[in-house]
Design a protein around this motif. Structure first.
Motif, PDB file in Angstrom:
ATOM      1  N   ARG A  11       0.825  -1.211   0.000  1.00 35.40           N
ATOM      2  CA  ARG A  11       0.000   0.000   0.000  1.00 35.40           C
ATOM      3  C   ARG A  11       0.857   1.257   0.000  1.00 35.40           C
ATOM      4  NH1 ARG A  11      -5.310   0.586   0.457  1.00 35.40           N
ATOM      5  NH2 ARG A  11      -5.601  -1.600   0.965  1.00 35.40           N
ATOM      6  N   SER A  12       1.989   1.223   0.693  1.00 34.31           N
ATOM      7  CA  SER A  12       2.874   2.388   0.682  1.00 34.31           C
ATOM      8  C   SER A  12       3.504   2.618  -0.681  1.00 34.31           C
ATOM      9  CB  SER A  12       3.966   2.234   1.742  1.00 34.31           C
ATOM     10  OG  SER A  12       4.787   1.109   1.442  1.00 34.31           O
ATOM     11  N   GLY A  15       1.583   5.280  -4.252  1.00 32.61           N
ATOM     12  CA  GLY A  15       1.997   6.569  -4.789  1.00 32.61           C
ATOM     13  C   GLY A  15       3.185   6.468  -5.721  1.00 32.61           C
ATOM     14  N   ASP A 398       1.536  11.417  -4.163  1.00 29.45           N
ATOM     15  CA  ASP A 398       2.132  11.139  -2.855  1.00 29.45           C
ATOM     16  C   ASP A 398       1.353  10.063  -2.099  1.00 29.45           C
ATOM     17  OD1 ASP A 398       4.084  13.035  -3.283  1.00 29.45           O
ATOM     18  OD2 ASP A 398       3.009  14.639  -2.236  1.00 29.45           O
ATOM     19  N   ASP A 399       0.028  10.154  -2.136  1.00 32.86           N
ATOM     20  CA  ASP A 399      -0.809   9.210  -1.394  1.00 32.86           C
ATOM     21  C   ASP A 399      -2.206   9.168  -2.022  1.00 32.86           C
ATOM     22  OD1 ASP A 399      -2.123   7.598   0.384  1.00 32.86           O
ATOM     23  OD2 ASP A 399      -1.882   8.907   2.126  1.00 32.86           O
ATOM     24  N   LEU A 401      -4.759   7.340  -1.697  1.00 33.80           N
ATOM     25  CA  LEU A 401      -5.896   7.059  -0.818  1.00 33.80           C
ATOM     26  C   LEU A 401      -6.304   8.260   0.015  1.00 33.80           C
ATOM     27  CD1 LEU A 401      -4.994   3.462   0.359  1.00 33.80           C
ATOM     28  CD2 LEU A 401      -6.526   4.144  -1.489  1.00 33.80           C
ATOM     29  N   SER A 402      -5.423   9.277   0.138  1.00 34.41           N
ATOM     30  CA  SER A 402      -5.770  10.462   0.919  1.00 34.41           C
ATOM     31  C   SER A 402      -6.645  11.413   0.134  1.00 34.41           C
ATOM     32  CB  SER A 402      -4.504  11.199   1.381  1.00 34.41           C
ATOM     33  OG  SER A 402      -3.876  11.837   0.285  1.00 34.41           O
TER      34      SER A 402
END
Length: 406
Positions: A11-12, A15, A398-399, A401-402
């Motif tokens: 997951r990390s 991005g 960067d992310d 999911l955010s």
């Protein structure tokens, strides 16, 4: 190991994986696996998750290249029907709004020609209205917004510090005004809490776009110099990252003196690149009076295209090339880039007489004499818009999911 466990471990990597596909550096799952340094199973889980989020497409049945051996890897590409960001650019002759997808793809665009008023809120309201109409027409989901302006933008305040070619007051809070209009229009209603609204200098953003998607791809230290509707700007990408200085004011190249006896500059000096190598300078050097019908940039381009063999136009080309080359040589001496890209009218000047420009830079540059620095034309249409979109896409890169609503 289950798919869920693989995905939790990867997951990390969502991005970084998305950025690799976004910039075209991971066209296949095999390349993605190698670039991320993960197992093939983890790379597969990450790619599947990005596909489920509607960001990329995974082609599981690609055609193998002729003569290749083994099973071909799944091909990866951004999803052309995926979400977009709103990108906007304000310039001396008006504005342009666009919806831009991943990969730097312009999905829809709307120009606006107007006299830019002293209050930036007026033109930014028109920009946002145009963007909202594009979203209504396309039905796309918007995940952020980015704005390119003809001024240095101070960070972290988001203020336009030196808008010399528009009538805004110095220090105008353009990012906050733009953000307020974007949120008031409900443009980010379908985005998550991480969606952002950002602003930057137009040439800085052009360089960012060219580095990720255009003529600057692969360069480590990239210098971009461009003239758009008025003035000359510069930007620098160092070791793959946009260099904006301690507060966003780096590389104001337009105020290099290239003709000490030249025209007065808006900054208070004389003979700066800003007034010696922009579209107005070209028209004046060719003995043409600019008209109000179209932008100065378009008038200069039309003149160069339609009357290139005219003696006055040829002289104007030589004059501007010599002045531009003098400025570029000084920058090359100081910065030692591995590539220089030229945008706006400078791109056309390079095409008109590439040998003369390269000779001027080489003659006056230590690095040019010892080893020629490549001078290339910017390759993206509307690269400042694409760069504004890059600002808006960065939180997603960067992310994811955010920003994507869960």
């Amino acid at each position: 190991m289950t798919r869920t466990t693989r995905l939790e471990r990867g997951r990390s990597a969502l991005g970084p994986a998305l950025e690799l596909v976004h910039t075209g550096r991971a066209p296949t799952r095999a390349v993605l696996t190698s670039e991320l340094g993960v197992t093939r199973a983890t790379a597969g889980a990450v790619a599947a998750e990005l596909e489920a989020l509607g960001l990329i497409q995974v082609d599981s049945r690609p055609t193998a290249a002729a003569g290749s051996q083994g099973r071909p890897s799944h091909r990866l590409a951004v999803d052309p029907a995926g979400p977009v960001v709103l990108a906007a650019q304000v310039h001396a002759d008006g504005f342009r709004a666009a919806l831009v997808g991943l990969g730097g793809r312009i999905v829809a665009t709307a120009p606006g020609c107007m006299t830019v008023p002293a209050d930036p809120a007026h033109v930014l309201a028109a920009v946002v209205d145009a963007g909202a109409e594009l979203l209504r027409e396309t039905g796309r989901r918007c995940l952020g917004a980015g704005l390119a302006v003809p001024s240095a933008v101070a960070e972290p305040e988001g203020t336009a510090l030196n808008p010399l070619h528009v009538a805004w007051p110095a220090g105008a809070p353009v990012r906050d005004i733009f953000a307020e209009r974007v949120r008031g229009a409900g443009i980010l209603a379908k985005a998550g809490s991480g969606a952002t609204v950002l602003a930057g200098n137009d040439v800085n953003l052009a360089a960012l776009a060219e580095h990720r998607h255009g003529a600057g791809r692969g360069a480590r230290d990239l210098l971009c110099v461009a003239t758009g509707h008025r003035g000359v700007g510069g930007a620098l990408v160092l070791d793959g990252r946009l260099h904006s200085g301690s507060s966003g004011l780096a590389l104001e190249v337009g105020h290099l003196t290239v003709n000490p006896e030249g025209r007065p500059c808006h900054c208070g000096s004389r003979g700066c690149l800003d007034v010696e190598a922009d579209p107005l300078a070209f028209l004046m050097a060719a003995g043409r009076d600019p008209g109000p019908e179209v932008s100065l940039l378009q008038q200069a381009r039309d003149l160069l295209r339609d009357e290139r063999e005219s003696p006055s136009v040829r002289t104007a080309v030589q004059v501007l090339i010599d002045r531009l080359g003098l400025g570029l040589a000084g920058l090359v001496n100081i910065l030692n880039p591995d590539r220089v890209i030229l945008g706006g009218l400078h791109r056309e000047l390079l095409a008109a007489d590439p040998e003369r420009l390269r000779a001027v830079v080489a003659e006056r540059s230590l690095w040019g004499q010892s080893g020629s620095v490549p001078l290339l034309a910017c390759s993206l249409d509307h690269n400042s818009l694409v760069g504004a979109a890059e600002l808006a896409w960065q939180p997603v890169l960067d992310d994811p999911l955010s920003v994507l609503p869960q």
